[in-house]
Structure formats: C-alpha cells, structure tokens
Design a protein around this motif. Structure first.
Motif, PDB file in Angstrom:
ATOM      1  N   UNK A 269       0.905  -1.202   0.011  1.00 38.49           N
ATOM      2  CA  UNK A 269      -0.040   0.162   0.055  1.00 38.49           C
ATOM      3  C   UNK A 269       0.796   1.443   0.157  1.00 38.49           C
ATOM      4  N   UNK A 270       1.980   1.236   0.801  1.00 37.37           N
ATOM      5  CA  UNK A 270       2.681   2.354   0.943  1.00 37.37           C
ATOM      6  C   UNK A 270       3.504   2.585  -0.605  1.00 37.37           C
ATOM      7  N   UNK A 271       3.758   1.613  -1.365  1.00 36.59           N
ATOM      8  CA  UNK A 271       4.365   1.499  -2.584  1.00 36.59           C
ATOM      9  C   UNK A 271       3.371   2.317  -3.471  1.00 36.59           C
ATOM     10  N   UNK A 272       2.122   1.727  -3.558  1.00 39.29           N
ATOM     11  CA  UNK A 272       1.023   2.349  -4.282  1.00 39.29           C
ATOM     12  C   UNK A 272       0.913   3.790  -4.096  1.00 39.29           C
ATOM     13  N   UNK A 273       0.876   4.372  -2.799  1.00 42.04           N
ATOM     14  CA  UNK A 273       0.990   5.710  -2.429  1.00 42.04           C
ATOM     15  C   UNK A 273       1.986   6.535  -3.104  1.00 42.04           C
ATOM     16  N   UNK A 274       3.329   5.914  -2.892  1.00 43.38           N
ATOM     17  CA  UNK A 274       4.452   6.315  -3.375  1.00 43.38           C
ATOM     18  C   UNK A 274       4.443   6.640  -5.071  1.00 43.38           C
ATOM     19  N   UNK A 275       3.836   5.686  -5.574  1.00 46.67           N
ATOM     20  CA  UNK A 275       3.773   5.588  -7.034  1.00 46.67           C
ATOM     21  C   UNK A 275       2.899   6.716  -7.407  1.00 46.67           C
ATOM     22  N   UNK A 276       1.822   7.016  -6.599  1.00 43.24           N
ATOM     23  CA  UNK A 276       0.763   7.892  -7.058  1.00 43.24           C
ATOM     24  C   UNK A 276       1.589   9.395  -6.808  1.00 43.24           C
ATOM     25  N   UNK A 277       2.126   9.438  -5.826  1.00 44.80           N
ATOM     26  CA  UNK A 277       2.616  10.820  -5.474  1.00 44.80           C
ATOM     27  C   UNK A 277       3.942  11.105  -6.792  1.00 44.80           C
ATOM     28  N   UNK A 278       4.563  10.177  -7.008  1.00 41.51           N
ATOM     29  CA  UNK A 278       5.467  10.177  -8.126  1.00 41.51           C
ATOM     30  C   UNK A 278       4.946  10.490  -9.278  1.00 41.51           C
ATOM     31  N   UNK A 279       3.902  10.071  -9.590  1.00 38.59           N
ATOM     32  CA  UNK A 279       3.003  10.272 -10.689  1.00 38.59           C
ATOM     33  C   UNK A 279       2.648  11.379 -10.803  1.00 38.59           C
ATOM     34  N   UNK A 280       1.977  12.135  -9.807  1.00 40.98           N
ATOM     35  CA  UNK A 280       1.469  13.398  -9.832  1.00 40.98           C
ATOM     36  C   UNK A 280       2.519  14.556  -9.897  1.00 40.98           C
ATOM     37  N   UNK A 281       3.749  14.232  -9.436  1.00 41.54           N
ATOM     38  CA  UNK A 281       4.957  15.190  -9.485  1.00 41.54           C
ATOM     39  C   UNK A 281       5.522  15.100 -11.109  1.00 41.54           C
ATOM     40  N   UNK A 282       5.585  14.060 -11.616  1.00 43.21           N
ATOM     41  CA  UNK A 282       6.187  13.959 -13.139  1.00 43.21           C
ATOM     42  C   UNK A 282       5.313  14.521 -13.904  1.00 43.21           C
ATOM     43  N   UNK A 283       3.659  14.635 -13.608  1.00 47.12           N
ATOM     44  CA  UNK A 283       2.638  14.975 -14.627  1.00 47.12           C
ATOM     45  C   UNK A 283       2.518  16.607 -14.084  1.00 47.12           C
ATOM     46  N   UNK A 284       3.055  16.975 -13.005  1.00 49.18           N
ATOM     47  CA  UNK A 284       2.939  18.571 -12.553  1.00 49.18           C
ATOM     48  C   UNK A 284       1.293  18.450 -12.232  1.00 49.18           C
ATOM     49  N   UNK A 285       0.621  17.708 -11.492  1.00 49.56           N
ATOM     50  CA  UNK A 285      -0.731  17.551 -11.591  1.00 49.56           C
ATOM     51  C   UNK A 285      -1.204  17.952 -10.224  1.00 49.56           C
ATOM     52  N   UNK A 286      -0.383  18.377  -9.270  1.00 46.23           N
ATOM     53  CA  UNK A 286      -0.627  18.606  -7.758  1.00 46.23           C
ATOM     54  C   UNK A 286      -1.725  19.557  -7.720  1.00 46.23           C
ATOM     55  N   UNK A 287      -1.749  20.518  -8.608  1.00 43.99           N
ATOM     56  CA  UNK A 287      -2.846  21.927  -8.639  1.00 43.99           C
ATOM     57  C   UNK A 287      -4.215  21.188  -9.068  1.00 43.99           C
ATOM     58  N   UNK A 288      -4.265  20.328  -9.815  1.00 48.04           N
ATOM     59  CA  UNK A 288      -5.591  19.583  -9.970  1.00 48.04           C
ATOM     60  C   UNK A 288      -6.109  18.969  -8.841  1.00 48.04           C
ATOM     61  N   UNK A 289      -5.028  18.302  -8.063  1.00 43.92           N
ATOM     62  CA  UNK A 289      -5.406  17.534  -7.040  1.00 43.92           C
ATOM     63  C   UNK A 289      -6.111  18.532  -5.896  1.00 43.92           C
ATOM     64  N   UNK A 290      -5.356  19.495  -5.722  1.00 41.71           N
ATOM     65  CA  UNK A 290      -5.709  20.419  -4.667  1.00 41.71           C
ATOM     66  C   UNK A 290      -7.003  21.112  -5.231  1.00 41.71           C
ATOM     67  N   UNK A 291      -7.239  21.437  -6.357  1.00 41.81           N
ATOM     68  CA  UNK A 291      -8.618  22.022  -6.813  1.00 41.81           C
ATOM     69  C   UNK A 291      -9.541  20.857  -6.637  1.00 41.81           C
ATOM     70  N   UNK A 292      -9.379  19.564  -6.860  1.00 40.42           N
ATOM     71  CA  UNK A 292     -10.460  18.442  -6.630  1.00 40.42           C
ATOM     72  C   UNK A 292     -10.751  18.467  -4.982  1.00 40.42           C
ATOM     73  N   UNK A 293      -9.734  18.762  -4.265  1.00 40.65           N
ATOM     74  CA  UNK A 293     -10.224  18.212  -2.972  1.00 40.65           C
ATOM     75  C   UNK A 293     -10.914  19.861  -2.236  1.00 40.65           C
ATOM     76  N   UNK A 294     -10.556  20.841  -2.794  1.00 44.98           N
ATOM     77  CA  UNK A 294     -10.904  22.130  -2.328  1.00 44.98           C
ATOM     78  C   UNK A 294     -12.461  22.244  -2.814  1.00 44.98           C
TER      79      UNK A 294
END
Length: 229
Positions: free
Chosen positions: A173-198
């Motif tokens: 589970x930790x590896x899956x979360x880490x993979x998700x974090x890396x994917x968001x970082x590589x695709x520069x999608x953190x802003x979209x995640x922030x918008x979704x949760x906001x």
C-alpha cells in the motif's frame, strides 16, 4: 440471516472489546481534553481537538481482533467462512450506527453549551464531521465502518500469512501511494488534486469513503476464503 445474527451475537460475548473499551477510551480522551482546556487561561472560540479519532482507531483495532482472536473458535463451532465474515459485517453496521448516533447527540450538546463552556469542539471535526446532523450521522457511520472493515482485512492477512504478510501488505500500500505521489509530481498535476479536494463537499467525501468500504470489504472477503485455521 439467522446465522449472521448469531455470529454478531457471538462477537458481543466480548462486550469489553466491542462496547466498553471503545466508549470508555473515547470518553476518557474527552475528559482529558476538558481538563486541559479548563486549565488553559485563554482558549480560541473555535478550537478543534481531534481527539474523537481515538474512537475510529479503536474500531480499526476491533476489526483486526475480530478476525484474529475470535475467528478460530468461531469456525470450530461449524460456522462457514462466508457466514462468519458477513455476520461480522452485520455487527459492524450495528456498532457504527450506534456510535454515529452518539457522536450526533454529543455534537448537539457541544453546540448548545458553547463547546462545553470552553470553546472546545471535541465531537466536531473540520471538513469531515462539521455539517448538519444528518451529514455527520452518515459520514461518521461510513467512516467507522471503513475503519472496522479495514481492520478486518489486516486481521485476515495476519491469519493467512502471519506478521510477514502484514508487513508485505502494508508495504504494498505504501508503494502504491508513493507511485501516485511520483506520478502526480512527474505530470505536474498537484494543482488539479488541490482543486479537486478544495471543491469536494462533505457528501463527496462520504462517497469516497463508501467506495473505500467496498474495496476493503471485497478484499477482506476474498482473503477470508483463503484463510487457514
């Protein structure tokens, strides 16, 4: 259905684990918070403690114990794995409903007394359990169910593969979360995640939690079929 009710009642033989300790630990933590805030000279008008999460953590522990400590004797009585699992889920529903009603009642009292006269919001949790009573009732019910069922899954992993299995399960589970974090970082999608949760409402959060309940329950049921006692 009669068998499932019997399984739920079988668990409730240990009232200390499923009723006394969750309520007792939660109220003890509440008392500690009251004592601390009573001793503080000045407190904010709206202060959120977060101590209510002790109940949710305890539900996780109870879920794990229901599949480790109680499982061998339950199956020795002739109960099928399917009936044992579904009967335990029935117990989950009853306990979660009971504790959710308790949270709503204490929230009403908390609001009427101005945070117990201390500005303390113990039974209100920002963004999660901070809306109308019916939303709190539904969200707390789903969240408590999720914690219990998730604990059941861990307990079954332990029965199936001992401590090593639990470690591997957690690491996966930790590896899956880490993979998700890396994917968001590589695709520069953190802003979209922030918008979704906001923009996510309490109803949306409850929906996400409900999906996780289904995932955990399905994973636990699949693991239950492979458990050896």
């Amino acid at each position: 259905m009669n068998t499932l009710v019997k399984v739920a009642r079988y668990h409730l033989v240990d009232r200390l684990q499923f009723l006394v300790l969750p309520v007792g630990v939660t109220l003890f933590a509440f008392g500690v918070n009251l004592a601390i805030f009573a001793l503080i000279p000045e407190t904010p008008e709206e202060n959120y403690s977060g101590g209510l999460f002790t109940l949710f953590v305890f539900m996780l522990v109870c879920g794990a114990l229901s599949m480790t400590k109680s499982l061998p004797f339950g199956l020795a009585l002739g109960v099928s794995r399917r009936s044992y699992y579904l009967g335990t889920v029935l117990l989950v529903g009853g306990l979660s409903a009971l504790y959710s009603v308790g949270i709503v009642v204490f929230q009403v009292i908390e609001k009427a007394t101005g945070g117990w006269g201390l500005g303390l919001n113990y039974f209100r949790v920002p963004w999660l359990l901070d809306g109308p009573w019916y939303q709190t009732l539904l969200t707390s019910f789903v969240f408590l169910t999720l914690m219990f069922v998730y604990g059941m899954w861990y307990g079954l992993i332990y029965r199936r593969a001992s401590v090593l299995g639990v470690v591997v399960f957690a690491a996966a589970q930790a590896l899956v979360l880490l993979g998700g974090v890396l994917l968001l970082s590589w695709t520069d999608a953190w802003s979209k995640v922030g918008t979704f949760f906001s923009t996510l409402t309490v109803g949306g959060i409850t929906g996400v939690l409900a999906v996780l309940v289904c995932v955990a329950a399905g994973g636990g049921f699949a693991t239950m079929r492979r458990v050896t006692v």
